[in-house]
Design a protein around this motif. Structure first.
Motif, short mmCIF file in Angstrom:
data_model
loop_
_atom_site.label_atom_id
_atom_site.label_comp_id
_atom_site.label_asym_id
_atom_site.label_seq_id
_atom_site.Cartn_x
_atom_site.Cartn_y
_atom_site.Cartn_z
N LEU A 172 0.83 -1.21 0.00
CA LEU A 172 0.00 0.00 0.00
C LEU A 172 0.86 1.26 0.00
CD1 LEU A 172 -2.82 -0.99 2.51
CD2 LEU A 172 -3.21 -0.06 0.22
N ALA A 173 1.83 1.32 0.92
CA ALA A 173 2.70 2.50 1.01
C ALA A 173 3.50 2.69 -0.26
CB ALA A 173 3.62 2.37 2.22
N LEU A 174 3.98 1.61 -0.83
CA LEU A 174 4.75 1.67 -2.07
C LEU A 174 3.87 2.16 -3.23
CD1 LEU A 174 7.59 1.00 -3.09
CD2 LEU A 174 6.88 -1.35 -3.37
N THR A 175 2.65 1.67 -3.27
CA THR A 175 1.70 2.08 -4.31
C THR A 175 1.36 3.56 -4.19
OG1 THR A 175 0.77 -0.14 -4.49
CG2 THR A 175 -0.62 1.68 -5.25
N VAL A 176 1.08 4.01 -2.97
CA VAL A 176 0.76 5.43 -2.75
C VAL A 176 1.89 6.32 -3.25
CG1 VAL A 176 0.47 7.20 -0.96
CG2 VAL A 176 -0.85 5.10 -0.84
N ARG A 177 3.11 5.96 -2.89
CA ARG A 177 4.26 6.80 -3.27
C ARG A 177 4.51 6.74 -4.77
NH1 ARG A 177 6.02 11.11 -3.48
NH2 ARG A 177 8.25 11.42 -3.68
#
Length: 199
Positions: free
Chosen positions: A65-70
């Motif tokens: 999720l964090a990787l996708t957001v960034r």
């Protein structure tokens, strides 16, 4: 069709594949948990193999999720040079299409059901909304403070809710690694797309 040309055509799918692969290859989540266990003497977290695997799976999803957001923020929101004109973010319609294709590709690659995909998209939207709120009240963070990010809070709670502050600091360090990974992978895909389009 040459791989470079295919990359130029399907940048959302290529980015989704690359971030998934990079997250596993770089072992961000296992390194985060293992270093936390050693630094804080919380060896009980690794005693039961099945519980440890479940913890890693939950944290891996949070990291994705964090990787996708960034990655989506870099591609869709950050200004990019366009020839001789002023650097601008991706037009909204293009950003929406990129996001839709990216998430569809990620769903296929992860083998998610429709329910899993909707859960991921709902959490992604929550992450983005919380990030927007945090950006509005942005202040510089002290080196000993944890980042104000949903990844940090959710991972700390999942990892070790009884040592929340230590877990938040460790999750904050993992977030830094995740955001650096997102930038590197996104730049690599963008670079290949530019060079692939010129051939």
């Amino acid at each position: 069709m040459p791989r470079e040309r295919q990359n130029a055509i399907d940048a959302p799918g290529e980015l989704a594949q690359r971030i998934s692969e990079a997250l596993i290859r770089e072992r961000v989540v296992p390194r985060f948990v293992d270093s936390y266990v050693v630094e804080n003497g919380r060896h009980a977290l690794q005693v039961h193999a099945s519980l440890y695997r479940d913890l890693l799976a939950l944290l891996q999803r949070e990291a994705l999720l964090a990787l996708t957001v960034r990655a989506l923020a870099i591609v869709c929101n950050e200004p990019r040079p366009a020839g001789k004109s002023k650097a601008r973010p991706m037009p909204r319609r293009d950003a929406t299409a990129f996001r839709r294709k990216f998430l569809a590709s990620l769903t296929r690659q992860q083998g998610w059901t429709a329910g899993d995909a909707l859960d991921f998209q709902r959490d992604l939207q929550m992450y983005e909304e919380l990030q927007t709120r945090a950006a509005a009240k942005r202040r510089t963070r002290k080196p000993y403070e944890a980042a104000d990010h949903p990844f940090v809070d959710r991972c700390a709670f999942l990892l070790d809710s009884s040592f929340m502050e230590n877990a938040r600091l460790a999750a904050s360090r993992a977030l830094t690694a995740i955001e650096q990974l997102a930038a590197a992978v996104t730049e690599q895909v963008r670079s290949e797309r530019v060079h692939g389009g010129q051939r």
